[in-house]
Design an enzyme around this catalytic site. Structure first.
Site, PDB file in Angstrom:
ATOM      1  N   PHE A   1      14.992  11.196  41.008  1.00 58.06           N
ATOM      2  CA  PHE A   1      16.167  11.437  41.851  1.00 58.06           C
ATOM      3  C   PHE A   1      17.216  10.347  41.725  1.00 58.06           C
ATOM      4  CE2 PHE A   1      12.389  12.948  44.445  1.00 58.06           C
ATOM      5  CZ  PHE A   1      12.365  14.189  43.828  1.00 58.06           C
TER       6      PHE A   1
ATOM      7  N   GLN B   1      14.982  24.568  38.935  1.00 52.31           N
ATOM      8  CA  GLN B   1      15.918  23.474  39.214  1.00 52.31           C
ATOM      9  C   GLN B   1      16.940  23.881  40.276  1.00 52.31           C
ATOM     10  OE1 GLN B   1      16.290  20.014  37.680  1.00 52.31           O
ATOM     11  NE2 GLN B   1      14.221  20.707  37.994  1.00 52.31           N
TER      12      GLN B   1
ATOM     13  N   VAL C   1      21.756  21.548  35.193  1.00 52.12           N
ATOM     14  CA  VAL C   1      21.326  22.439  36.269  1.00 52.12           C
ATOM     15  C   VAL C   1      20.602  21.690  37.389  1.00 52.12           C
ATOM     16  CG1 VAL C   1      21.151  24.427  34.741  1.00 52.12           C
ATOM     17  CG2 VAL C   1      19.142  22.985  35.086  1.00 52.12           C
ATOM     18  N   GLY C   2      20.431  20.380  37.255  1.00 48.59           N
ATOM     19  CA  GLY C   2      19.576  19.659  38.201  1.00 48.59           C
ATOM     20  C   GLY C   2      20.202  19.426  39.554  1.00 48.59           C
ATOM     21  N   GLU C   3      21.424  18.975  39.562  1.00 46.46           N
ATOM     22  CA  GLU C   3      22.003  18.493  40.818  1.00 46.46           C
ATOM     23  C   GLU C   3      22.955  19.476  41.482  1.00 46.46           C
ATOM     24  OE1 GLU C   3      22.578  13.866  40.207  1.00 46.46           O
ATOM     25  OE2 GLU C   3      22.536  14.915  38.310  1.00 46.46           O
TER      26      GLU C   3
ATOM     27  N   ASN D   1      15.422  27.631  29.290  1.00 45.74           N
ATOM     28  CA  ASN D   1      14.206  28.251  29.822  1.00 45.74           C
ATOM     29  C   ASN D   1      14.518  28.749  31.233  1.00 45.74           C
ATOM     30  OD1 ASN D   1      11.769  28.604  31.306  1.00 45.74           O
ATOM     31  ND2 ASN D   1      10.664  27.365  29.807  1.00 45.74           N
ATOM     32  N   PRO D   2      14.682  30.075  31.399  1.00 43.50           N
ATOM     33  CA  PRO D   2      15.134  30.590  32.694  1.00 43.50           C
ATOM     34  C   PRO D   2      14.179  30.272  33.842  1.00 43.50           C
ATOM     35  CG  PRO D   2      14.566  32.386  31.176  1.00 43.50           C
ATOM     36  CD  PRO D   2      14.550  31.116  30.381  1.00 43.50           C
TER      37      PRO D   2
ATOM     38  N   GLY E   1       9.843  15.840  36.307  1.00 40.50           N
ATOM     39  CA  GLY E   1       9.516  17.039  37.058  1.00 40.50           C
ATOM     40  C   GLY E   1      10.383  18.220  36.669  1.00 40.50           C
TER      41      GLY E   1
ATOM     42  N   ALA F   1      22.041  15.564  32.796  1.00 41.80           N
ATOM     43  CA  ALA F   1      22.521  15.614  31.414  1.00 41.80           C
ATOM     44  C   ALA F   1      21.406  15.475  30.390  1.00 41.80           C
ATOM     45  CB  ALA F   1      23.542  14.496  31.190  1.00 41.80           C
TER      46      ALA F   1
HETATM   47 MO1  MOS Z   1      20.254  11.313  39.045  1.00 41.72          MO
HETATM   48  S1  MOS Z   1      21.067  10.616  40.765  1.00 41.72           S
HETATM   49  O1  MOS Z   1      21.490  11.677  38.055  1.00 41.72           O
HETATM   50  O2  MOS Z   1      18.905  10.662  38.470  1.00 41.72           O
END
Ligand code: MOS
Length: 748
Positions: free
Chosen positions: A246, A646, A711-713, A639-640, A474, A515
């Site tokens: 995170f 995510q 797609v993470g944040e 990978n859908p 993760g 990224a």
């Molecule tokens: Mo994150 S806050 O881009 O690990």
């Protein structure tokens, strides 16, 4: 990057498949080894003693009592801590932050390390730390935004200007028919990864072996190398699995370095695991904010001005300023735009990147303000956003993928059933008489790319291997990057040996800023393309090959064979090409980096729209999210299954931001009072019953050769505001201090 175009490579056999996690079985059976699972021979356990005051100095500690413990081997204090090659307060480079490594007796925040007890067992080290019973000279703690004098920081976040804007704010306000001015407050939040920061450190002369979770191995090597005066390549880091990062594992913090120092002091391997309550201080957090938004709109509902001022905090000894103004730069078109900052210095640990840094805290304020503005204009919140979303990036004028954003609004609204929403609040109730509200928010996150390098190899038997020091915290890198690796070589994923997660491999860059798949994936793609290009050179220049002379037409790599692009019936297997050339293998390395030319011409973002239904008990003020629909467009989906996961994770974090997460600081002691999972609330299953993420198709040819965006944040942005707006629509109460707790709903 233009040197290696994808013309030799065919995608589609692994990329796009909803594969389950390749490391899933290891994780669910408990056989995945995390840093603290390692026990080298002769290993000792180290436990930090941490400060119970937030400001002052350690006057004394009962060293004799701790050392008298039969299993305690050593107590590390400023008196005997190993000398460092570089003072830990020397910072100033990117990702180098000041650390607390027992250099003196000062205390700058609660939970700062003040000693390390090293013992034969964990229990003995814990007991030894308790026996130290430190006495302090205490000074009053400053832990609230009003406790210190505000100043204007030079930069915010990772170096963004603290003042940005265009047009004339005063003129925009004058020109407005409708105006709002509102103050939104967000709490301090702590990353709280399931896996705490941990290190198992073993010295071998000037060579250092580490098991420690890291989002960026090269950054960790550089920092540790500087502190100990050794070469970065002498530091061997294994970090195959992270139990969450995170952002907080993006750099090396004091606990890890103290573990390394302890190992040097006692001349034996040492394990140091940060205890849960010790995570609230020395390893970063999201600083509190107080954001003032002033918006104006004309009679037609078009924005005339957006002014976003953020007051936030850093520590007394280092600089990190939560960049909450960022979302206001990008989402909405307005002739006058301004983002400004002020900050105070508090007696806390240094804040840091925490999932969607700036975007999350800024988005909940901006999306709440947009909702208030829509209401002031008498418009439906979706209609208002559709009227005002930016077609071009407001500050740069670069074209935006606004089509993708429109598509997210449309698909999300249709799926949610937004069209039947009554405009006025307090119009809907369930059978039990609880109030129901519907709210929405726009989601946006920059499509970033950093630098990485990968190595790919094809072998005579037709199998391949790909190596990169990439990170899986993760999100599923083990799987998604292996899919890219397989397609880059044009072979089945079962034929690829994929290695990542340690420092001996090519630099995989940092897993951050949503990224990593783009950064590491493009490096892999380029390395594979180079191998295939070399293989194609062998075949097309060999008279005995069916591919002879096909060089200009190009070849396709598929299922372990090269085929003529202009006649796919003519081809040859990799194994046969290599055998005739007498080669055991072909290997290549390649890099990835953002393309400056594309970045100069295009604004690159992932887009989304989130719709929320909240149910509020009118007697108790208790809020439940009953339904959440997000629609997101983020370029090519590798990978859908993982991408959906995510998005859902981000949306859950958005609920968490709006309703749950809050570090409560005691203004008298300066300590976090809820430094545990019992009282620092994060959502559990019952808090997020019905979640849905729609993957909106988008092809963006400009972001990178694979068309991948983050797609993470993005799921946090949009969601947090959607929840807040749903609570307003249910109750008619606009809560502007987050998280939204029952007392605030009932009218604090
Ligand atoms: Mo994150 S806050 O881009 O690990």
């Amino acid at each position: 990057m233009s040197e290696i175009t994808p013309i030799h490579v065919r995608h589609g056999s692994s990329i796009g498949q909803p594969l389950t996690r390749r490391d899933g079985m290891l994780k669910v059976t408990g056989s995945a080894e995390y840093a603290a699972d390692h026990h080298p021979p002769g290993m000792l356990h180290a436990v930090m003693a941490v400060s119970s005051i937030a400001r002052g100095r350690v006057a004394s500690m009962n060293l004799a009592a701790a050392k008298a413990h039969p299993s305690v081997v050593e107590v590390m204090t400023p008196a005997n801590a190993p000398k460092l090659a570089r003072h830990p307060d020397v910072a100033g480079e990117p990702f180098v932050y000041r650390l607390d490594l027992l250099q003196d007796d000062r205390v700058r925040y609660a939970n700062q390390p003040i000693a390390v007890v090293i013992a034969e067992t964990l229990e003995a080290a814990v007991e030894g730390a308790a026996l130290l019973e430190p006495a302090y000279e205490t000074e009053p703690a400053r832990v609230e935004l009003g406790d210190a004098e505000a100043f204007e920081p030079q930069t915010v976040g990772p170096g963004f200007p603290a003042r940005l804007g265009t047009g004339d704010v005063a003129a925009g306000l004058d020109a407005a028919t409708h105006r709002i001015e509102a103050v939104y407050e967000t709490s301090a939040q702590y990353h709280n990864a399931m896996e705490p920061h941990a290190v198992v450190a073993a010295w071998d002369g000037d060579t250092l072996h580490l098991d420690t979770p890291s989002q960026g191995v090269a950054i960790a090597q550089m920092r540790i190398a500087g502190l100990f005066g050794i070469a970065p390549e002498n530091i061997h880091i294994r970090t195959p699995f992270l139990g969450g990062g995170f952002g907080s594992k993006g750099t090396v913090w004091s606990p890890q370095v103290l573990g390394i120092m302890a190992a040097r002091l006692v001349g034996r391997p040492v394990k140091l695991v940060t205890r849960r309550e010790q995570m609230y201080g020395p390893v970063g957090h999201r600083a509190p904010t107080r954001q003032t938004l002033r918006l104006g709109a004309g009679a037609d509902g078009a924005l005339t001005v957006l002014d976003h001022h953020t007051l936030t905090a850093s520590s007394t000894f280092d600089d990190f300023f939560e960049p909450s103004g960022s979302p206001s730069h990008t989402l909405y078109a307005t002739p006058a735009l301004s983002t400004t900052y002020e900050a105070v210095r508090l007696d806390t640990g240094t804040p840091f990147f925490m999932r969607a840094p700036g975007e999350a805290s800024g988005s909940i304020a901006l999306e709440s303000a947009i909702d208030e503005m829509a209401e002031a204009c008498g418009m439906d919140p979706l209609a208002f956003r559709l009227k005002n979303y930016a077609e071009v990036e407001p500050l740069s004028g670069k074209p935006f993928s606004s089509k993708a954003l429109r598509e997210c609004y449309a698909q999300g609204a249709a799926r949610f059933g937004w069209a039947s929403r009554p405009r006025a609040p307090r119009q809907m109730r369930d059978a039990a008489g609880r109030l129901i509200g519907w709210g929405m928010g726009s989601a946006l996150f920059p499509a970033l790319m950093f630098q990485a390098e990968a190595r790919a190899e094809l072998r005579a038997d037709g199998s391949g291997s790909v190596e990169i020091g990439a990170i899986d915290m993760g999100q599923g890198s083990w799987t998604a990057l292996a899919q890219i690796a397989a397609d880059s070589l044009g072979i089945d994923i079962a034929q690829v040996t994929f290695r990542m997660g340690s420092s001996g491999l090519p630099n995989g860059g940092i897993a951050g800023g949503s990224a990593h798949t783009a950064t590491a994936g493009v490096a892999i793609h380029n390395a594979g393309a180079r191998v295939i290009a070399a293989l194609a050179d062998l075949a097309t220049s060999d008279e005995q090959s069916l591919l002879f002379g096909a060089g200009n037409a190009g070849v396709i790599a598929r299922e372990g064979r090269l085929l003529r692009r202009d006649d796919e019936s003519r081809g040859e297997s990799y194994a046969s090409i290599l055998a005739r050339a007498g080669r055991q293998s072909i290997e290549a390395r390649a890099e990835s980096a953002a393309d400056p030319v594309s970045n100069e011409h295009y604004a690159m973002y992932s887009h989304g729209a989130v719709f929320c239904e909240a149910v509020v008990d009118p007697d108790l003020g208790q809020v439940r999210v009953s339904r959440l629909v997000g629609a997101f467009a983020a370029g090519r989906v590798i990978n859908p299954r993982l991408v959906e996961s995510q998005y859902l994770g981000g949306m859950i974090w958005g609920v968490s931001f709006a309703l749950h997460e809050c570090a409560v600081l005691d203004p008298r002691s300066g300590r976090v009072m809820n430094a545990n999972f019992g009282e620092y609330h994060v959502p559990v299953n019952a808090d997020v019953p019905a979640l849905e993420a729609i993957l909106v198709a988008e092809e963006d040819p400009h972001v990178n050769p694979l068309g991948i965006k983050g797609v993470g944040e993005i799921g946090i942005t949009g969601t947090a505001g959607a929840v807040a707006n749903a609570v307003w629509h249910a109750t008619g109460v606009r809560v502007r201090r987050f998280p939204i707790t029952p007392d605030k709903v009932m009218g604090e």
